[in-house]
Design an enzyme around this catalytic site. Structure first.
Site, PDB file in Angstrom:
ATOM      1  N   ARG A  36      -1.744  21.462 -14.456  1.00  0.00           N
ATOM      2  CA  ARG A  36      -0.836  20.369 -14.791  1.00  0.00           C
ATOM      3  C   ARG A  36      -1.164  19.750 -16.144  1.00  0.00           C
ATOM      4  O   ARG A  36      -0.296  19.170 -16.791  1.00  0.00           O
ATOM      5  CB  ARG A  36      -0.855  19.295 -13.694  1.00  0.00           C
ATOM      6  CG  ARG A  36       0.144  18.183 -13.972  1.00  0.00           C
ATOM      7  CD  ARG A  36       0.443  17.304 -12.799  1.00  0.00           C
ATOM      8  NE  ARG A  36       1.457  16.318 -13.159  1.00  0.00           N
ATOM      9  CZ  ARG A  36       2.103  15.547 -12.302  1.00  0.00           C
ATOM     10  NH1 ARG A  36       1.860  15.645 -11.012  1.00  0.00           N
ATOM     11  NH2 ARG A  36       2.995  14.685 -12.722  1.00  0.00           N
ATOM     12  N   GLU A  91      -3.440  17.152 -10.933  1.00  0.00           N
ATOM     13  CA  GLU A  91      -4.112  17.548 -12.168  1.00  0.00           C
ATOM     14  C   GLU A  91      -5.611  17.788 -11.930  1.00  0.00           C
ATOM     15  O   GLU A  91      -6.463  17.377 -12.720  1.00  0.00           O
ATOM     16  CB  GLU A  91      -3.904  16.482 -13.248  1.00  0.00           C
ATOM     17  CG  GLU A  91      -3.933  17.031 -14.670  1.00  0.00           C
ATOM     18  CD  GLU A  91      -3.490  16.015 -15.706  1.00  0.00           C
ATOM     19  OE1 GLU A  91      -4.356  15.388 -16.318  1.00  0.00           O
ATOM     20  OE2 GLU A  91      -2.265  15.854 -15.881  1.00  0.00           O
ATOM     21  N   ASN A 134       0.669  18.019 -20.872  1.00  0.00           N
ATOM     22  CA  ASN A 134       0.277  17.030 -21.880  1.00  0.00           C
ATOM     23  C   ASN A 134       0.265  17.609 -23.291  1.00  0.00           C
ATOM     24  O   ASN A 134      -0.280  16.979 -24.208  1.00  0.00           O
ATOM     25  CB  ASN A 134      -1.112  16.463 -21.546  1.00  0.00           C
ATOM     26  CG  ASN A 134      -1.073  15.577 -20.317  1.00  0.00           C
ATOM     27  OD1 ASN A 134      -0.323  14.622 -20.253  1.00  0.00           O
ATOM     28  ND2 ASN A 134      -1.882  15.925 -19.329  1.00  0.00           N
ATOM     29  N   HIS A 164       0.542  15.378 -26.291  1.00  0.00           N
ATOM     30  CA  HIS A 164       0.403  13.991 -25.861  1.00  0.00           C
ATOM     31  C   HIS A 164      -0.896  13.331 -26.310  1.00  0.00           C
ATOM     32  O   HIS A 164      -0.923  12.114 -26.532  1.00  0.00           O
ATOM     33  CB  HIS A 164       0.535  13.895 -24.340  1.00  0.00           C
ATOM     34  CG  HIS A 164       1.943  14.050 -23.843  1.00  0.00           C
ATOM     35  ND1 HIS A 164       2.686  15.192 -24.061  1.00  0.00           N
ATOM     36  CD2 HIS A 164       2.750  13.206 -23.158  1.00  0.00           C
ATOM     37  CE1 HIS A 164       3.875  15.048 -23.519  1.00  0.00           C
ATOM     38  NE2 HIS A 164       3.940  13.858 -22.976  1.00  0.00           N
ATOM     39  N   LYS A 188       8.838  22.002 -14.863  1.00  0.00           N
ATOM     40  CA  LYS A 188       7.886  20.958 -14.478  1.00  0.00           C
ATOM     41  C   LYS A 188       7.592  21.005 -12.987  1.00  0.00           C
ATOM     42  O   LYS A 188       6.441  20.845 -12.565  1.00  0.00           O
ATOM     43  CB  LYS A 188       8.408  19.576 -14.869  1.00  0.00           C
ATOM     44  CG  LYS A 188       7.393  18.485 -14.514  1.00  0.00           C
ATOM     45  CD  LYS A 188       7.578  17.206 -15.252  1.00  0.00           C
ATOM     46  CE  LYS A 188       6.402  16.273 -15.034  1.00  0.00           C
ATOM     47  NZ  LYS A 188       6.547  14.983 -15.728  1.00  0.00           N
ATOM     48  N   LYS A 223       3.881  10.919 -11.653  1.00  0.00           N
ATOM     49  CA  LYS A 223       2.924  10.138 -12.440  1.00  0.00           C
ATOM     50  C   LYS A 223       3.537   8.780 -12.735  1.00  0.00           C
ATOM     51  O   LYS A 223       4.634   8.688 -13.285  1.00  0.00           O
ATOM     52  CB  LYS A 223       2.579  10.844 -13.744  1.00  0.00           C
ATOM     53  CG  LYS A 223       1.557  11.954 -13.613  1.00  0.00           C
ATOM     54  CD  LYS A 223       1.115  12.449 -14.975  1.00  0.00           C
ATOM     55  CE  LYS A 223       0.003  13.468 -14.863  1.00  0.00           C
ATOM     56  NZ  LYS A 223      -0.448  13.934 -16.198  1.00  0.00           N
ATOM     57  N   GLU A 277      10.641  16.657 -25.401  1.00  0.00           N
ATOM     58  CA  GLU A 277      10.069  17.103 -24.135  1.00  0.00           C
ATOM     59  C   GLU A 277      10.718  18.400 -23.665  1.00  0.00           C
ATOM     60  O   GLU A 277      10.090  19.204 -22.965  1.00  0.00           O
ATOM     61  CB  GLU A 277      10.213  16.008 -23.067  1.00  0.00           C
ATOM     62  CG  GLU A 277       9.410  14.748 -23.341  1.00  0.00           C
ATOM     63  CD  GLU A 277       7.925  14.888 -22.996  1.00  0.00           C
ATOM     64  OE1 GLU A 277       7.492  16.005 -22.610  1.00  0.00           O
ATOM     65  OE2 GLU A 277       7.189  13.893 -23.113  1.00  0.00           O
ATOM     66  N   HIS A 315       8.238   7.323 -27.766  1.00  0.00           N
ATOM     67  CA  HIS A 315       7.315   8.249 -27.107  1.00  0.00           C
ATOM     68  C   HIS A 315       7.644   9.696 -27.447  1.00  0.00           C
ATOM     69  O   HIS A 315       6.748  10.495 -27.784  1.00  0.00           O
ATOM     70  CB  HIS A 315       7.345   8.039 -25.594  1.00  0.00           C
ATOM     71  CG  HIS A 315       6.508   9.027 -24.847  1.00  0.00           C
ATOM     72  ND1 HIS A 315       5.145   9.119 -24.989  1.00  0.00           N
ATOM     73  CD2 HIS A 315       6.853   9.999 -23.962  1.00  0.00           C
ATOM     74  CE1 HIS A 315       4.680  10.093 -24.223  1.00  0.00           C
ATOM     75  NE2 HIS A 315       5.690  10.648 -23.593  1.00  0.00           N
ATOM     76  N   ARG A 361       0.814  -1.219   0.000  1.00  0.00           N
ATOM     77  CA  ARG A 361       0.000   0.000   0.000  1.00  0.00           C
ATOM     78  C   ARG A 361       0.845   1.267   0.000  1.00  0.00           C
ATOM     79  O   ARG A 361       0.395   2.325   0.442  1.00  0.00           O
ATOM     80  CB  ARG A 361      -0.982   0.011   1.177  1.00  0.00           C
ATOM     81  CG  ARG A 361      -1.990  -1.120   1.087  1.00  0.00           C
ATOM     82  CD  ARG A 361      -2.986  -1.091   2.224  1.00  0.00           C
ATOM     83  NE  ARG A 361      -3.953  -2.177   2.076  1.00  0.00           N
ATOM     84  CZ  ARG A 361      -4.813  -2.530   3.005  1.00  0.00           C
ATOM     85  NH1 ARG A 361      -4.841  -1.886   4.168  1.00  0.00           N
ATOM     86  NH2 ARG A 361      -5.667  -3.520   2.796  1.00  0.00           N
ATOM     87  N   HIS A 420      -0.162  10.130 -28.103  1.00  0.00           N
ATOM     88  CA  HIS A 420      -0.549   8.826 -27.560  1.00  0.00           C
ATOM     89  C   HIS A 420      -1.398   8.046 -28.556  1.00  0.00           C
ATOM     90  O   HIS A 420      -1.303   6.810 -28.638  1.00  0.00           O
ATOM     91  CB  HIS A 420      -1.312   8.996 -26.250  1.00  0.00           C
ATOM     92  CG  HIS A 420      -0.450   9.364 -25.091  1.00  0.00           C
ATOM     93  ND1 HIS A 420      -0.962   9.766 -23.875  1.00  0.00           N
ATOM     94  CD2 HIS A 420       0.903   9.391 -24.949  1.00  0.00           C
ATOM     95  CE1 HIS A 420       0.023  10.024 -23.047  1.00  0.00           C
ATOM     96  NE2 HIS A 420       1.162   9.805 -23.680  1.00  0.00           N
TER      97      HIS A 420
END
Length: 358
Positions: free
Chosen positions: A234, A229, A238, A241, A219, A135, A177, A259, A113, A245
């Site tokens: 935030r 987010e 993206n 992206h 960042k 993330k 990036e 990527h 956990r 993606h």
């Protein structure tokens, strides 16, 4: 990274792998520190990290590539971590690029956990983006990064010297990036990129260190303002992206499109779509596409992904979608990105149809 009780340091220094033990507490007793890496990174950098830790360590070596961010590899990793007796207070080290960092971070978030982990990124893309911000995720059949958690590392150890072993294609992919941070909120840094891209890609130490430092600060500022987010800020990270993606998914998350390459094409598409909507001057969109191409990155939809209908289907699976609506990150100008909350996906499909035919 200023996140209150969850704050952590981002260390950027050449030779940091050789002194990793100064920043990573050893587990209690004689238990080993666990390092997760992949088959490509291990022979290049593992020995330096092991020596830098200066204590007992165990290594888990996974296959390289985007397909490692999978349920099967997550199961394999978590079972092995449990076999090794990793406890909540231990620090699991993620030595590798974005795939290893994302997978290890997600495993740490669910193991017992929630366990601690340290990012030790070895690619430019991971150093300037994926290692910072917390993330973590794996991919699913439905799309990229759709199963994951927000789980901040305890520290990020960035050694720019490792970039000397990075293949040219991977370096260029990471550079996408870097460009993103200029486009979304820093026009001056974007101009710096235009003037210094060749130096960054040629391995100039000073240029690379500057690109990494500025990107990490950018960042960190965005994440500190909107860690999970929930405020919209935030989401700007993206940029490129949602389109990117979709391209990756259409090509099966394969080596045909890295990527960073997908993000580069996605940013160029976002710029041209912004111009199509009258939000950005066409000349600014052209400037972005030209810089992306000059850096040796794709600025158009690659062969094998030229199905507008399927691309839109992938975009509808975007994790930011809400009530069936897909927000896009678009631009008013270089250095000013914003959330376009309710994109008309029929119009997006018409745009992609034109792009595929170009």
């Amino acid at each position: 990274m200023a996140l209150g009780a969850g704050s952590y340091d981002i260390h950027v220094e050449a030779g940091l792998l050789d002194r990793a033990g100064e920043h990573v507490p050893a587990p209690a007793g004689d238990r080993p520190t666990v390092i997760v890496t992949d088959e490509i990174v291990a022979p290049l950098h593992l020995e330096r990290l092991l020596n830098g830790l200066g204590g007992p360590a165990e290594t888990i070596v996974l296959p390289a590539g985007e397909r490692t961010k999978s349920w099967s590899q997550l199961e394999r990793l978590t079972e092995r971590l449990l076999e090794l007796g990793v406890e909540r207070g231990d620090h699991i080290l993620a030595l590798g690029g974005g795939v290893i960092g994302d997978l290890t971070g997600f495993a740490a978030s669910i193991l017992r956990r929630g366990c601690r982990f340290v990012q030790v990124p070895t690619t430019l893309l991971a150093q300037v983006d994926s290692s910072v911000g917390g993330k973590t995720a794996i991919n699913s059949a439905a799309g990229k990064n759709l199963v994951g958690a927000f789980h901040q590392p305890s520290a990020v150890l960035i050694d720019p010297a490792v970039l000397a072993t990075l293949p040219d294609r991977e370096l260029r992919a990471g550079y996408a990036e870097v460009v993103k941070y200029g486009l979304l909120g820093d026009a001056d840094f974007y101009a710096w990129c235009e003037a210094n891209a060749a130096a960054v890609l040629a391995g100039d130490d000073a240029a690379q260190a500057h690109a990494i430092a500025v990107s990490c600060r950018a960042k960190a500022a965005v994440v500190a303002a909107d860690e999970r987010e929930t405020k919209g800020r935030r989401a700007l990270l993206n940029l490129g992206h949602t389109f990117g993606h979709a391209l990756e998914a259409e090509l099966g998350f394969s080596g045909r499109l890295l990527h960073g390459e997908a993000v580069a094409a996605g940013m160029a598409l976002a710029a041209r779509y912004s111009a199509r909507l009258g939000l950005m001057a066409p000349g600014e969109a052209t400037r972005i596409s030209e810089h992306v191409r000059a850096a040796g990155l794709p600025s158009t939809i690659p062969d094998g992904a030229r199905s507008p209908q399927r691309l839109v289907q992938h975009m509808r699976q975007d994790k930011k979608a809400a009530a069936g609506r897909v927000p896009l990150i678009l631009m008013r100008r270089i250095g000013e990105a914003f959330v376009y909350p309710e994109a008309d996906m029929e119009d997006v499909e018409r745009f992609l149809t034109e792009e595929c035919a170009a």
